[in-house]
Design a protein around this motif. Sequence first.
Motif, PDB file in Angstrom:
ATOM      1  N   ILE A   1      71.488  29.619  88.503  1.00 52.26           N
ATOM      2  CA  ILE A   1      70.699  29.544  87.265  1.00 52.26           C
ATOM      3  C   ILE A   1      70.425  28.076  86.908  1.00 52.26           C
ATOM      4  CG2 ILE A   1      70.705  30.064  84.772  1.00 52.26           C
ATOM      5  CD1 ILE A   1      70.532  32.498  86.744  1.00 52.26           C
ATOM      6  N   GLY A   2      71.452  27.242  87.043  1.00 51.60           N
ATOM      7  CA  GLY A   2      71.292  25.814  86.741  1.00 51.60           C
ATOM      8  C   GLY A   2      70.163  25.215  87.558  1.00 51.60           C
ATOM      9  N   SER A   3      70.165  25.487  88.865  1.00 56.22           N
ATOM     10  CA  SER A   3      69.116  24.946  89.730  1.00 56.22           C
ATOM     11  C   SER A   3      67.747  25.508  89.347  1.00 56.22           C
ATOM     12  CB  SER A   3      69.406  25.293  91.192  1.00 56.22           C
ATOM     13  OG  SER A   3      70.670  24.826  91.558  1.00 56.22           O
ATOM     14  N   LEU A   4      67.700  26.841  89.151  1.00 57.60           N
ATOM     15  CA  LEU A   4      66.408  27.486  88.867  1.00 57.60           C
ATOM     16  C   LEU A   4      65.842  27.127  87.488  1.00 57.60           C
ATOM     17  CD1 LEU A   4      66.922  31.059  90.376  1.00 57.60           C
ATOM     18  CD2 LEU A   4      65.550  29.207  91.313  1.00 57.60           C
ATOM     19  N   SER A   5      66.716  26.656  86.593  1.00 53.55           N
ATOM     20  CA  SER A   5      66.218  26.300  85.259  1.00 53.55           C
ATOM     21  C   SER A   5      65.133  25.224  85.360  1.00 53.55           C
ATOM     22  CB  SER A   5      67.367  25.819  84.370  1.00 53.55           C
ATOM     23  OG  SER A   5      67.860  24.584  84.837  1.00 53.55           O
ATOM     24  N   ASN A   6      65.161  24.453  86.457  1.00 52.65           N
ATOM     25  CA  ASN A   6      64.115  23.444  86.669  1.00 52.65           C
ATOM     26  C   ASN A   6      62.732  24.090  86.742  1.00 52.65           C
ATOM     27  OD1 ASN A   6      65.392  20.752  86.982  1.00 52.65           O
ATOM     28  ND2 ASN A   6      66.591  21.858  88.501  1.00 52.65           N
ATOM     29  N   VAL A   7      62.636  25.227  87.437  1.00 51.02           N
ATOM     30  CA  VAL A   7      61.358  25.942  87.551  1.00 51.02           C
ATOM     31  C   VAL A   7      60.920  26.417  86.169  1.00 51.02           C
ATOM     32  CG1 VAL A   7      60.167  27.915  88.594  1.00 51.02           C
ATOM     33  CG2 VAL A   7      61.937  26.716  89.881  1.00 51.02           C
ATOM     34  N   TYR A   8      61.881  26.979  85.430  1.00 51.97           N
ATOM     35  CA  TYR A   8      61.565  27.517  84.101  1.00 51.97           C
ATOM     36  C   TYR A   8      61.022  26.423  83.176  1.00 51.97           C
ATOM     37  CZ  TYR A   8      62.175  29.518  79.484  1.00 51.97           C
ATOM     38  OH  TYR A   8      61.953  29.942  78.203  1.00 51.97           O
ATOM     39  N   PHE A   9      61.752  25.309  83.074  1.00 54.90           N
ATOM     40  CA  PHE A   9      61.328  24.251  82.146  1.00 54.90           C
ATOM     41  C   PHE A   9      60.026  23.585  82.605  1.00 54.90           C
ATOM     42  CE2 PHE A   9      65.905  24.220  80.825  1.00 54.90           C
ATOM     43  CZ  PHE A   9      65.666  24.574  79.512  1.00 54.90           C
ATOM     44  N   TYR A  10      59.848  23.482  83.908  1.00 59.58           N
ATOM     45  CA  TYR A  10      58.647  22.830  84.425  1.00 59.58           C
ATOM     46  C   TYR A  10      57.402  23.645  84.089  1.00 59.58           C
ATOM     47  CZ  TYR A  10      56.116  19.671  87.519  1.00 59.58           C
ATOM     48  OH  TYR A  10      55.261  18.712  88.017  1.00 59.58           O
TER      49      TYR A  10
END
Lengths: 535, 59
Positions: A301-310
């Motif tokens: 989730i921590g890594s994928l949060s980058n996709v979400y915020f971007y």
Amino acid sequence: MNILLLASFVIIYLFIIGFLAYYGYRGTRTVSDYMVCGRSIQPYIMALSYGATFISTSAIVGFGGAAAVFGMGILWLTFLNIFIGIFIAFIYFGKRTRKMGLNLNAHTFPEFLGERYNSKFLQGATGLLIFISMPLYTSVVLIGGAKFIAQILNINYDVALFFFTVIIATYVIMGGLKGVMYTDAFQGGLMFIGMTLLLIITYSKLGGVINAHKQLTEMSDVAIKIFGAKGHTGWTSFPTFLSEFWLVLVTTIILGVGIGVLAQPQLAVRFMTVKSDRELNRAVLVGGIFILMMTGVAFIIGSLSNVYFYKHSDYKTISFIAANKNVGNIIPLYIKNAMPQWFTAIFMITLLSAAMSTLSSQFHVMGTAIGRDVYEKWLGGKGKPILITQMGILITILISLFLAWGLPLFFECGTAIVARGTAIFFGLCASSFLPIYIGALFSKKINKTAAITGFIMGFIVSFFWIFFVHIKESRPLLLCKTIFGVDSLAQGTKWAFVDPLVIALPFSTLATIVANKFGKPLPSKHIKKCFKGIL
Amino acid sequence: MLGFKDFWVLLGFLLMILSAILCVIYGLINWNHGVEIKSIKLEKEKRWAKEEAKIEKVL
């Protein structure tokens, strides 16, 4: 966050915890109740309570945030957590520790080492090391919890920290350890459900497992643009070999925590409290799945949060910048933005209970270290050991609170301080205890001189590396600057990024082996007693 | 594969899942193992009871 919704969740949660604590207290009053319970339902509950104690808030909030910076290479830590921290630890270390602890009538980890090597000094020194260094680990658990509360409720961090500590202190001092098994199991169950939902919702939001990973891979350019100078190559690949990011990720986070877990005093104590090897066998099953669903999910989730915020219209940037360069804020910010409100409330309670169950056992270990191991056994102190232990607990709570308040001010904002604090403690334990702990369990020839030399060497090398070489710590600790006028003796070289564990562990292992050639062997009668029932 | 860029990250991801499966298999196989001390005690007690019965018969 809707305060009314949150308040009602907290009230229901506290009511259930209160009921379970009372139920557990009532249920274990007689020996026969305890025995019957132990034979039927207990293993499930017991195994779940293991997981709840292992995983603290820092594992989810701190390391999840670190994953948002370093990317999915951090999943190697989950692999080590499961394979070494559960499989190897329970099957190869746990069973022997349990039997040997029973043979030696040891009740704490320092007592175990002290009795095994026939050395009061070792027991006292080990206890002292735990008492001094553990507050650092405890404080990062506190930081993780308080940061989350501050972020969700939109309140000041110091206020959140103060109230959080008061609640836990009350919980520990009021005797919350009774019936802790049931509450732990309930908390473990909640944590499991919470993290499972988090994983499912995140993947479905990002269009499925492979699609989500692909989107993160496609963002490699963004990662390189921001962190490229430090060796970042994207969130689904490892940093450049031997770059600054690679050294931090591999030596501090993956090896420091992954191997350090073997020599953790709270863990070793747990092995000595179970009734038989069967409990350990069962705990392997539940522990393996539990760790996967806790740290594995937090890292993904921590890594994928980058996709979400971007992709988010309000942020349009990576997680690290969205959270104002504060790694500890990434997971809370993601939950607040991406998850439904009811989930935020459940998740908050989940994290609170994760912190509570971990902290209570930490305070207990530190209290016994100073009361039983240092004061009573090493110094031969007389008086009321319970009172000393309680005083020890109180002092450690205050030290931890002070550190939790001061550490975020001391260290630069962008540093994953929560993850680093855990790594320092794990690394110190691993270098000082691991060679002599392994020797105690598996070698009949290892002697007292070897154990003491290995312990001292591990401690000295770790200490030296933390204060004078490893720049992430030596710079804010200021000792190196005061004496030598530089932030690190290895400033400007890659050595400044190598974790203390990677240097200290080989040194202490070597010292143990070499010193074993010189000391007197332990009496064969004593060795027989130690290894009774162990093949 | 699986959307990852790097082989080592893919390996870490797979090892993480495989190690959890290993724990499940080990736990299931050994779910009821590991209470050898109690069973030895139980057998000792049974043996003692048999002996006792024999002695009583003789008497």
